[in-house]
Design an enzyme around this catalytic site. Structure first.
Site, PDB file in Angstrom:
ATOM      1  CB  SER A   1      -5.638   3.449  11.000  1.00  0.00           C
ATOM      2  OG  SER A   1      -6.238   2.757  12.057  1.00  0.00           O
TER       3      SER A   1
ATOM      4  CB  ILE B   1      -5.082  -3.079  -0.223  1.00  0.00           C
ATOM      5  CG1 ILE B   1      -5.730  -1.950   0.615  1.00  0.00           C
ATOM      6  CG2 ILE B   1      -4.505  -2.540  -1.532  1.00  0.00           C
ATOM      7  CD1 ILE B   1      -6.939  -1.277  -0.001  1.00  0.00           C
TER       8      ILE B   1
ATOM      9  CE  LYS C   1      -1.941  -0.717  11.376  1.00  0.00           C
ATOM     10  NZ  LYS C   1      -1.046   0.073  10.530  1.00  0.00           N
TER      11      LYS C   1
ATOM     12  CB  ILE D   1      -0.918   0.007   1.244  1.00  0.00           C
ATOM     13  CG1 ILE D   1      -1.926  -1.138   1.168  1.00  0.00           C
ATOM     14  CG2 ILE D   1      -1.633   1.346   1.388  1.00  0.00           C
ATOM     15  CD1 ILE D   1      -2.837  -1.248   2.376  1.00  0.00           C
TER      16      ILE D   1
ATOM     17  CG  ASP E   1      13.450  -1.856  13.278  1.00  0.00           C
ATOM     18  OD1 ASP E   1      12.415  -1.303  13.696  1.00  0.00           O
ATOM     19  OD2 ASP E   1      13.635  -3.079  13.334  1.00  0.00           O
TER      20      ASP E   1
HETATM   21  P1  NAP Z   1       3.795  -4.466   3.528  1.00  0.00           P
HETATM   22  O1  NAP Z   1       4.013  -4.411   2.047  1.00  0.00           O
HETATM   23  O2  NAP Z   1       4.461  -5.571   4.276  1.00  0.00           O
HETATM   24  O3  NAP Z   1       4.179  -3.058   4.150  1.00  0.00           O
HETATM   25  C1  NAP Z   1       4.797  -2.900   5.391  1.00  0.00           C
HETATM   26  C2  NAP Z   1       6.052  -2.092   5.174  1.00  0.00           C
HETATM   27  O4  NAP Z   1       6.610  -1.738   6.422  1.00  0.00           O
HETATM   28  C3  NAP Z   1       7.122  -2.853   4.391  1.00  0.00           C
HETATM   29  O5  NAP Z   1       7.646  -2.016   3.400  1.00  0.00           O
HETATM   30  C4  NAP Z   1       8.192  -3.177   5.446  1.00  0.00           C
HETATM   31  O6  NAP Z   1       9.468  -3.195   4.837  1.00  0.00           O
HETATM   32  C5  NAP Z   1       8.002  -2.010   6.420  1.00  0.00           C
HETATM   33  N1  NAP Z   1       8.377  -2.364   7.787  1.00  0.00           N
HETATM   34  C6  NAP Z   1       7.916  -3.396   8.543  1.00  0.00           C
HETATM   35  N2  NAP Z   1       8.492  -3.398   9.737  1.00  0.00           N
HETATM   36  C7  NAP Z   1       9.339  -2.347   9.754  1.00  0.00           C
HETATM   37  C8  NAP Z   1      10.227  -1.822  10.718  1.00  0.00           C
HETATM   38  N3  NAP Z   1      10.364  -2.404  11.918  1.00  0.00           N
HETATM   39  N4  NAP Z   1      10.946  -0.709  10.413  1.00  0.00           N
HETATM   40  C9  NAP Z   1      10.826  -0.125   9.201  1.00  0.00           C
HETATM   41  N5  NAP Z   1       9.987  -0.575   8.230  1.00  0.00           N
HETATM   42  C10 NAP Z   1       9.267  -1.674   8.511  1.00  0.00           C
HETATM   43  O7  NAP Z   1       2.253  -4.598   3.893  1.00  0.00           O
HETATM   44  P2  NAP Z   1       0.889  -3.893   3.413  1.00  0.00           P
HETATM   45  O8  NAP Z   1      -0.126  -4.967   3.526  1.00  0.00           O
HETATM   46  O9  NAP Z   1       1.026  -3.145   2.158  1.00  0.00           O
HETATM   47  O10 NAP Z   1       0.613  -2.865   4.634  1.00  0.00           O
HETATM   48  C11 NAP Z   1       0.959  -1.500   4.563  1.00  0.00           C
HETATM   49  C12 NAP Z   1       0.212  -0.711   5.621  1.00  0.00           C
HETATM   50  O11 NAP Z   1      -1.201  -0.777   5.380  1.00  0.00           O
HETATM   51  C13 NAP Z   1       0.411  -1.192   7.038  1.00  0.00           C
HETATM   52  O12 NAP Z   1       0.407  -0.077   7.909  1.00  0.00           O
HETATM   53  C14 NAP Z   1      -0.819  -2.043   7.290  1.00  0.00           C
HETATM   54  O13 NAP Z   1      -1.121  -2.172   8.653  1.00  0.00           O
HETATM   55  C15 NAP Z   1      -1.859  -1.226   6.553  1.00  0.00           C
HETATM   56  N6  NAP Z   1      -3.062  -1.962   6.143  1.00  0.00           N
HETATM   57  C16 NAP Z   1      -2.952  -2.946   5.217  1.00  0.00           C
HETATM   58  C17 NAP Z   1      -4.107  -3.552   4.749  1.00  0.00           C
HETATM   59  C18 NAP Z   1      -4.016  -4.568   3.644  1.00  0.00           C
HETATM   60  O14 NAP Z   1      -5.047  -5.018   3.125  1.00  0.00           O
HETATM   61  N7  NAP Z   1      -2.846  -4.958   3.210  1.00  0.00           N
HETATM   62  C19 NAP Z   1      -5.359  -3.208   5.274  1.00  0.00           C
HETATM   63  C20 NAP Z   1      -5.432  -2.226   6.262  1.00  0.00           C
HETATM   64  C21 NAP Z   1      -4.280  -1.592   6.681  1.00  0.00           C
HETATM   65  P3  NAP Z   1      10.670  -4.081   5.466  1.00  0.00           P
HETATM   66  O15 NAP Z   1      10.082  -5.429   5.759  1.00  0.00           O
HETATM   67  O16 NAP Z   1      11.726  -4.062   4.424  1.00  0.00           O
HETATM   68  O17 NAP Z   1      11.082  -3.371   6.705  1.00  0.00           O
END
Ligand code: NAP
Ligand code: COA
Length: 275
Positions: free
Chosen positions: A148, A195, A166, A26, A71
């Site tokens: 969130s 998403i 969150k 996202i 991090d």
């Molecule tokens: P994602 O691609 O795994 O995104 C998470 C990102 O955070 C990654 O780029 C990861 O990169 C980074 N990250 C994780 N831990 C970290 C740390 N300790 N320090 C720095 N960077 C860190 O997952 P996503 O599903 O797209 O989610 C993105 C956001 O949307 C999140 O806030 C999630 O809660 C929110 N969200 C997602 C959905 C959904 O349907 N996917 C729905 C509602 C909300 P590295 O691993 O390289 O650090």
């Protein structure tokens, strides 16, 4: 759909957007949308490989990009990343707090350290980002967008750690909106629904349950990263100049009260129609 056909292509020209977790999913979608309206992009994550791939993609869209392997749990690393971003691209105008961790687990199985890991990344990491970016946001009269999730609004099974983190983020958002309004800094949260093609959906939606999930969403589809990216550009833009302290839900209606009962009704009708 290209956001530049709705917003001026230079809406964010010369402005810097810093996105934690901007190397995938996202948050990368959000970065793409800001690139389409001319923004400079600072992206932060732990994996250097993911950051390099995302930077290549964003530069191909014409953006100036800086990458920061760090991090979010380490405040000093965030301070350095945000300082380096200013040196490379200019002061941060929009901060997106998108870095997060998630895995589904029942509360009775979840270890205290598992709970802590998620709260530290999501909630403490978001505070670290805001605190480190404060002086630059004050300088630019900028804004913060927190990513969130639905479990901040209603309890989800096996998400006690994420819901707590969150919901904490959203309350922090309102506090910061209250305190930092006097510096011209706006703060808002986006609640994305599921998403498509993201790590979050891969982790949380059991294989074979996608059709059931679609039926549980009143608009009948998963969201796209562009759905969230376009909303982010709007919220960060002058079009939203009087919006602060708001939580904007972009979930196709998934978290509406009553959506569970509605899904059951539709399922029963479909079963009847199938004979
Ligand atoms: P994602 O691609 O795994 O995104 C998470 C990102 O955070 C990654 O780029 C990861 O990169 C980074 N990250 C994780 N831990 C970290 C740390 N300790 N320090 C720095 N960077 C860190 O997952 P996503 O599903 O797209 O989610 C993105 C956001 O949307 C999140 O806030 C999630 O809660 C929110 N969200 C997602 C959905 C959904 O349907 N996917 C729905 C509602 C909300 P590295 O691993 O390289 O650090
Ligand atoms: N199930 C149960 N517990 C888990 C777990 C899982 N899938 N993954 C981690 N944990 C627990 C660990 O067991 C550990 O607790 P313990 O010390 O009591 O054993 C604690 O969480 C910390 O684990 P660790 O591997 O050190 O965490 P980390 O800080 O390296 O990673 C995570 C953080 C766990 C959130 C990891 O999944 C991650 O980095 N995720 C980022 C991407 C992501 O989640 N994207 C989706 C966003 S919606």
């Amino acid at each position: 759909m290209n956001i530049a056909s709705y917003f001026a292509k230079d809406l964010f020209y010369g402005k810097t957007v810093f996105i934690t977790g901007g190397s995938s999913g996202i948050n990368l979608g959000i970065a793409r949308n800001f690139a389409a309206v001319g923004a400079n992009l600072g992206i932060l994550g732990r994996s250097e490989e993911k950051l390099a791939a995302a930077a290549t993609e964003l530069r191909a869209l014409g953006a100036r990009v800086s990458t920061h392997s760090a991090d979010v749990r380490h405040y000093a690393a965030l301070e350095k990343a945000i300082h380096d971003t200013k040196t490379a691209l200019g002061p941060v105008h929009t901060l997106i707090c998108g870095a997060a961790g998630n895995f589904p687990l029942s509360a009775e199985q979840l270890s205290p350290n598992g709970f802590k890991a998620v709260v530290d990344i999501d909630l403490l990491g978001s505070f670290h980002s805001c605190r480190a970016a404060f002086e630059q946001l004050k300088e630019t009269k900028g804004n913060i967008i927190f990513i969130s999730a639905g479990m901040a609004l209603i309890p989800y099974a096996f998400q006690v750690h994420v819901g707590a983190a969150k919901a904490g983020i959203d309350n922090m958002m309102r506090n910061l909106a209250l305190e930092w309004g006097r510096f011209g800094i706006r703060c808002n949260s986006i609640v994305p629904g599921p998403i498509e093609g993201t790590e979050g959906v891969r982790r949380l939606v059991p294989a074979g349950s996608m059709d059931q999930l679609r039926r549980a969403i009143p608009l009948g589809r998963l969201g796209t990263a562009d759905d969230i990216g376009q909303l982010s550009v709007f919220l960060a833009s002058p079009l939203a100049a009087y919006i602060t302290g708001a939580l904007i839900v972009a979930d196709g209606g998934q978290n509406l009260p009553g959506s569970g009962a509605w899904t059951q009704l539709i399922a029963a009708e479909m079963t009847k129609a199938a004979g």
